[in-house]
Design a protein around this motif. Sequence first.
Motif, short mmCIF file in Angstrom:
data_model
loop_
_atom_site.label_atom_id
_atom_site.label_comp_id
_atom_site.label_asym_id
_atom_site.label_seq_id
_atom_site.Cartn_x
_atom_site.Cartn_y
_atom_site.Cartn_z
N TYR A 1 31.00 40.33 -13.81
CA TYR A 1 31.93 39.91 -12.79
C TYR A 1 32.42 38.58 -12.60
O TYR A 1 31.82 37.76 -12.58
N LEU A 2 33.43 38.73 -12.79
CA LEU A 2 34.65 37.68 -12.20
C LEU A 2 35.02 37.78 -10.72
O LEU A 2 35.68 38.97 -10.49
N LEU A 3 34.84 37.10 -9.34
CA LEU A 3 35.15 36.80 -7.98
C LEU A 3 36.82 35.72 -8.50
O LEU A 3 35.95 35.17 -8.40
N ILE A 4 37.66 36.01 -7.76
CA ILE A 4 38.80 35.29 -8.38
C ILE A 4 39.76 35.51 -6.87
O ILE A 4 40.20 35.98 -6.58
N HIS B 1 38.37 40.56 -22.38
CA HIS B 1 37.32 40.11 -22.78
C HIS B 1 35.58 40.36 -21.59
O HIS B 1 34.39 40.31 -21.63
N ASP B 2 36.18 42.16 -21.48
CA ASP B 2 35.25 42.53 -20.65
C ASP B 2 34.78 42.57 -19.31
O ASP B 2 33.74 42.81 -18.91
N PHE B 3 35.68 41.22 -19.24
CA PHE B 3 35.43 41.57 -17.54
C PHE B 3 35.18 42.28 -17.03
O PHE B 3 36.69 42.28 -16.59
N THR B 4 34.95 42.62 -15.02
CA THR B 4 35.44 43.62 -14.37
C THR B 4 35.34 42.72 -13.21
O THR B 4 35.09 41.72 -12.98
N VAL B 5 36.74 42.66 -13.01
CA VAL B 5 37.11 41.22 -11.78
C VAL B 5 37.49 41.95 -10.63
O VAL B 5 38.22 42.69 -10.39
N PHE B 6 37.25 41.38 -10.13
CA PHE B 6 37.36 41.70 -8.35
C PHE B 6 38.53 40.22 -7.85
O PHE B 6 38.47 39.11 -7.30
N ASP B 7 39.58 41.16 -8.17
CA ASP B 7 41.20 40.17 -7.90
C ASP B 7 41.18 40.07 -6.24
O ASP B 7 41.44 41.07 -5.59
N LEU B 8 40.99 38.92 -5.41
CA LEU B 8 41.30 38.39 -4.13
C LEU B 8 41.93 37.95 -4.00
O LEU B 8 42.36 37.08 -3.59
N ASP B 9 43.42 39.09 -3.71
CA ASP B 9 44.84 38.70 -3.97
C ASP B 9 45.30 38.78 -2.32
O ASP B 9 45.68 39.34 -1.46
N GLY B 10 46.69 37.02 -1.88
CA GLY B 10 47.14 37.40 -1.34
C GLY B 10 46.66 37.67 0.26
O GLY B 10 45.38 36.26 0.16
N LYS B 11 46.43 38.00 0.63
CA LYS B 11 46.00 38.21 2.21
C LYS B 11 44.24 38.80 1.99
O LYS B 11 43.82 38.65 3.06
N LYS B 12 44.04 39.21 1.06
CA LYS B 12 42.29 39.20 0.43
C LYS B 12 42.17 38.43 0.18
O LYS B 12 40.52 38.78 -0.01
N ALA B 13 42.71 36.90 -0.49
CA ALA B 13 41.49 35.94 0.03
C ALA B 13 41.44 35.55 1.92
O ALA B 13 41.85 35.02 2.22
N ARG C 1 37.66 35.28 3.92
CA ARG C 1 36.02 35.26 3.52
C ARG C 1 35.31 36.66 4.64
O ARG C 1 34.35 36.90 3.37
N LYS C 2 35.85 37.56 5.08
CA LYS C 2 34.98 38.94 4.71
C LYS C 2 35.31 39.40 4.28
O LYS C 2 34.57 39.47 3.83
N THR C 3 36.87 39.81 2.97
CA THR C 3 36.53 40.01 1.72
C THR C 3 35.77 39.99 0.47
O THR C 3 35.01 40.43 0.20
N PHE C 4 35.37 38.30 0.35
CA PHE C 4 35.05 37.42 -0.26
C PHE C 4 33.12 37.65 -0.60
O PHE C 4 32.36 38.19 -0.84
N ASP C 5 32.82 37.75 0.99
CA ASP C 5 31.45 38.28 1.61
C ASP C 5 31.52 39.47 0.86
O ASP C 5 30.20 39.64 0.67
N SER C 6 32.10 40.41 1.09
CA SER C 6 31.62 41.82 1.04
C SER C 6 31.29 41.64 -0.53
O SER C 6 30.80 42.89 -1.30
N TYR C 7 32.41 41.53 -0.98
CA TYR C 7 32.44 41.63 -2.74
C TYR C 7 31.42 40.84 -2.95
O TYR C 7 30.44 41.43 -4.12
N TYR D 1 43.36 32.72 2.53
CA TYR D 1 44.92 33.32 2.99
C TYR D 1 44.97 31.69 4.50
O TYR D 1 43.77 32.05 5.03
N ASN D 2 46.16 31.91 4.64
CA ASN D 2 46.73 30.52 5.54
C ASN D 2 45.94 29.80 5.91
O ASN D 2 44.63 29.80 6.65
N ASN D 3 45.10 29.70 4.57
CA ASN D 3 43.86 28.50 4.72
C ASN D 3 43.05 28.40 5.53
O ASN D 3 41.77 28.37 5.73
N GLU D 4 42.08 29.98 5.91
CA GLU D 4 40.95 30.18 6.54
C GLU D 4 40.33 29.90 5.87
O GLU D 4 39.69 29.70 4.40
N THR D 5 39.09 29.29 6.10
CA THR D 5 37.76 29.28 5.34
C THR D 5 36.67 30.46 4.96
O THR D 5 36.94 31.31 5.34
N ILE D 6 36.70 30.71 3.71
CA ILE D 6 35.75 30.84 3.22
C ILE D 6 34.86 30.88 2.41
O ILE D 6 33.39 31.58 2.40
#
Lengths: 210, 79
Positions: free
Chosen positions: A4-7, A33-45, A47-53, A76-81
């Motif tokens: 799993y890749l979280l990006i 290369h057979d990774f499952t990718v969790f793409d936190l793009d745009g506004k999904k980047a 803290r809350k979404t990161f913590d959840s995934y 996104y918008n420089n929110e600390t993750i």
Amino acid sequence: MTKYLLITRPNHDDTTFYLFEWAKRTITFAKQHDFTVFDLDGKKANRKTFDSYNAKNKVNLIIFNGHGDAVSVTGYNNETIVEVGVNEVALDGKIVYSISCGSAMELGPAALSNGAIAYLGYEDDFVFFIDNNRAATPLQDSLAAVFLNHSQTLTNTLIKGNSVGEAYDKAKEELRQTFQDSLTNDPSISRYLWWDYINFACHGDKAAKV
Amino acid sequence: MTDKVEKDKKELVIARLMVLPSNRKIAIGSHGAYTPKELIAHVEKSDAIGKKVVQIELAFINATIEGKIYDKVPPDNKT
């Protein structure tokens, strides 16, 4: 075994937009290369979404794109993750590459103290050039590519199953060679490549693999 | 003396920035992306961005004087 890749890929300013676009290649490569990718793009980047995934999945590799400083990486918008003294334990058990500024200086070591396997990034501001004629299409920007290619090499090498040390050495050597070439080809960018080269760092278990 | 050294450093950096093509921007960390003209203004003001650009230039100059830019520096050696 599934990996799993979280990006994170914020895109709220010129800098993050470039990293946002460039990271698309990493995502494609990971999926090939057979990774499952969790793409936190745009506004999904955020803290809350990161913590959840991160909490719900056994993430192997985390790639932060965005801004940061010695003690934090932001979305996104420089929110600390992730931040030292707050939640660096979120990186426990992960290999982390942060394409952001400064976090390898303090967040990296703090993450290792809290169980992270390895932390790669930059120990000061990461700099790169933008060709304004290509600003709307970052992947066509050959000037930016000079600065960003090594990061692609690093992530690809990790994704292919090479060790942290192998990936870092390969990327570092590529950046060094790029710098050397610039002394002849385009000296005006040399000092900025040198800066990225000396600040590109790797902490933790260099034998580890994703 | 210190003031003159600082002034000389800024002038050197400004001279470097003036030869950059105007269609280029430099993304400097979390500060943002700037044209050469904008960076010159920051260097002249000696603000955080200006100081960073000077720091980058000096790191390169020092490494050049010490011969480090021509070496194959071991990957872990931050100079």
